[in-house]
Design a protein around this motif. Structure first.
Motif, PDB file in Angstrom:
ATOM      1  N   GLN A 316      -1.811  -8.498   4.111  1.00  0.00           N
ATOM      2  CA  GLN A 316      -1.133  -7.776   3.043  1.00  0.00           C
ATOM      3  C   GLN A 316       0.372  -7.778   3.274  1.00  0.00           C
ATOM      4  OE1 GLN A 316      -2.492  -6.564   0.350  1.00  0.00           O
ATOM      5  NE2 GLN A 316      -4.677  -6.685   0.860  1.00  0.00           N
ATOM      6  N   ARG A 317       1.116  -8.249   2.295  1.00  0.00           N
ATOM      7  CA  ARG A 317       2.574  -8.235   2.372  1.00  0.00           C
ATOM      8  C   ARG A 317       3.106  -6.950   1.770  1.00  0.00           C
ATOM      9  NH1 ARG A 317       3.380 -13.513  -1.134  1.00  0.00           N
ATOM     10  NH2 ARG A 317       1.947 -12.222  -2.356  1.00  0.00           N
ATOM     11  N   PRO A 318       4.064  -6.310   2.412  1.00  0.00           N
ATOM     12  CA  PRO A 318       4.648  -5.098   1.826  1.00  0.00           C
ATOM     13  C   PRO A 318       5.635  -5.463   0.732  1.00  0.00           C
ATOM     14  CG  PRO A 318       5.722  -5.587   3.911  1.00  0.00           C
ATOM     15  CD  PRO A 318       4.630  -6.613   3.744  1.00  0.00           C
ATOM     16  N   MET A 319       5.482  -4.852  -0.418  1.00  0.00           N
ATOM     17  CA  MET A 319       6.359  -5.117  -1.558  1.00  0.00           C
ATOM     18  C   MET A 319       6.919  -3.791  -2.067  1.00  0.00           C
ATOM     19  SD  MET A 319       5.503  -8.436  -1.810  1.00  0.00           S
ATOM     20  CE  MET A 319       5.812  -9.111  -3.432  1.00  0.00           C
ATOM     21  N   THR A 320       8.171  -3.791  -2.485  1.00  0.00           N
ATOM     22  CA  THR A 320       8.746  -2.591  -3.078  1.00  0.00           C
ATOM     23  C   THR A 320       8.478  -2.591  -4.582  1.00  0.00           C
ATOM     24  OG1 THR A 320      10.876  -3.690  -3.354  1.00  0.00           O
ATOM     25  CG2 THR A 320      10.550  -2.416  -1.337  1.00  0.00           C
ATOM     26  N   ALA A 321       8.500  -1.395  -5.168  1.00  0.00           N
ATOM     27  CA  ALA A 321       8.117  -1.252  -6.566  1.00  0.00           C
ATOM     28  C   ALA A 321       9.029  -2.023  -7.506  1.00  0.00           C
ATOM     29  CB  ALA A 321       8.107   0.230  -6.946  1.00  0.00           C
ATOM     30  N   ASP A 322      10.341  -2.081  -7.193  1.00  0.00           N
ATOM     31  CA  ASP A 322      11.289  -2.753  -8.075  1.00  0.00           C
ATOM     32  C   ASP A 322      11.778  -4.079  -7.509  1.00  0.00           C
ATOM     33  OD1 ASP A 322      12.782  -1.816  -5.995  1.00  0.00           O
ATOM     34  OD2 ASP A 322      14.109  -0.545  -7.206  1.00  0.00           O
ATOM     35  N   ALA A 323      11.132  -4.558  -6.439  1.00  0.00           N
ATOM     36  CA  ALA A 323      11.490  -5.816  -5.765  1.00  0.00           C
ATOM     37  C   ALA A 323      12.828  -5.753  -5.052  1.00  0.00           C
ATOM     38  CB  ALA A 323      11.475  -6.990  -6.741  1.00  0.00           C
ATOM     39  N   VAL A 324      13.466  -4.579  -5.002  1.00  0.00           N
ATOM     40  CA  VAL A 324      14.717  -4.409  -4.265  1.00  0.00           C
ATOM     41  C   VAL A 324      14.376  -3.916  -2.860  1.00  0.00           C
ATOM     42  CG1 VAL A 324      16.902  -3.147  -4.125  1.00  0.00           C
ATOM     43  CG2 VAL A 324      16.026  -3.903  -6.340  1.00  0.00           C
TER      44      VAL A 324
END
Length: 361
Positions: A316-324
């Motif tokens: 699982q890659r960690p991703m931020t909600a707004d891609a920032v």
């Protein structure tokens, strides 16, 4: 929740020369982000403890990263701001290599092509307009760079500045450099953060408190759970990806390859590595994915049989909600920082430095 602007102007070197050098910092996470933060903080004079939970696990985001470092790995029009940030981040690798020595690079240069010649030409034009150093290669030129390719496209993009980095080895290199500079490394899991009067005072590990002034949460999606212990909700979610390894003789391909059906690169020390999307039917689809990927490789390289499968791992890659990227102070508690971003391998050197600047300035 307050969040530092990730790509604001960095603190100057002159400012860093007068920082508070006695700050105690705990960095949670021994992957690429945590390793970068720990090294930059230690180098800048902080007293750093790096806490690793499972550094040897093949299921971590760092160990399961493809390791493509370069501007051509993404499409500029998809997110122009993120693309510009990646271009900026790439400049950091030359600095890192000057300070640490040779990096664990498996291949330099990338060949990319689309399903049609027109699509490839449009991709090249878009990258050039965005500032990528990229060249057009004819079929003859492609064959010179990759003589084992059985089917040659009429046109390909050549990105000479891109390279394939072994992410786990790079993280270990950063951790070793941090230790050599004076950082401490502990194995275990952080259960909670402790505060007093709106200030970080320590973390709890197996019932034991470790005192600190600052906590940097650089452990991917796990940062969300730890931040919850002090009422901070980090905007992070998970996105699965797959890394497949095949056993072939060394040198069968020389560069990163990105074709319509596959992303492929040589592994450091031999073998091939391919990145793939997670199957729609989940884990049950992994064997079929490995088979189909092997078939594509065999066809691409003119092999009589599919290459032997060494491993297939999903993470699982960690991703931020707004891609920032999250890179800076979070919440209302003094001393709580987050360092979570995708793509982590490309951004880690830049964000690790900026995290250290934010904490110590």
């Amino acid at each position: 929740m307050s969040q530092q602007n990730t790509f604001s102007n960095p603190v100057s070197t002159k400012t860093l020369s007068i920082v508070k050098r006695s700050r105690k910092v705990i960095v949670v996470g021994g992957g690429i982000m945590g390793a970068s933060a720990a090294w930059h903080l230690t180098k800048a004079g902080a007293t750093v403890t790096l806490i690793e939970r499972a550094p040897a696990s093949v299921s971590t985001a760092t160990a399961s990263s493809f390791g493509w470092v370069g501007a051509s790995a993404s499409t500029p029009s998809d997110n122009p701001e993120a693309f510009a940030a990646r271009l900026k981040a790439l400049e950091e690798f030359a600095r890192i290599e000057r300070e640490l020595g040779p990096l664990p690079i498996a291949a330099r240069g990338a060949l990319l092509w689309q399903a049609t010649e027109d699509e490839t030409g449009s991709m090249i034009a878009e990258h050039r307009a965005a500032g990528t150093r990229i060249e057009c290669l004819s079929r003859v030129q492609i064959a010179i760079r990759e003589p084992r390719l059985a089917t040659l496209p009429p046109l390909a993009a050549w990105a000479p500045d891109d390279f394939a980095l072994e992410p786990a080895a790079f993280a270990r290199q950063l951790v070793a450099a941090a230790k050599a500079a004076g950082a401490y490394v502990r194995q275990g899991a952080v259960d909670a953060i402790e505060t007093a009067g709106g200030q970080i005072t320590g973390v709890l590990m197996a019932g034991q408190k470790i005192a600190t002034d600052v906590v940097v949460l650089a452990n991917g999606y796990g940062a969300r759970t730890i931040a919850f212990t002090v009422g901070v909700d980090l905007p992070i979610h998970e996105s699965p990806a797959v890394l497949i390894r095949f056993g072939v003789e060394a040198g069968i391909i020389r560069h990163l390859l990105c074709a319509p059906e596959i992303e492929l690169r040589p592994a450091l020390g031999g073998g091939l590595i391919s990145a793939a999307d997670y199957p729609e039917n989940g884990e049950a689809g992994l064997p079929a994915l490995a088979t189909s990927t092997g078939d594509v490789i065999a066809q691409l390289l003119g092999m009589a049989t599919t290459p032997p499968l060494l491993s297939i791992n999903a993470a699982q890659r960690p991703m931020t909600a707004d891609a920032v990227p999250l890179c800076g102070h979070v919440g209302q508690i003094n001393g709580l920082y987050a360092l979570v971003a995708h793509p982590g391998v490309i951004l880690a050197p830049l964000l690790g430095r900026r995290c250290a600047e934010a904490i110590l300035s």
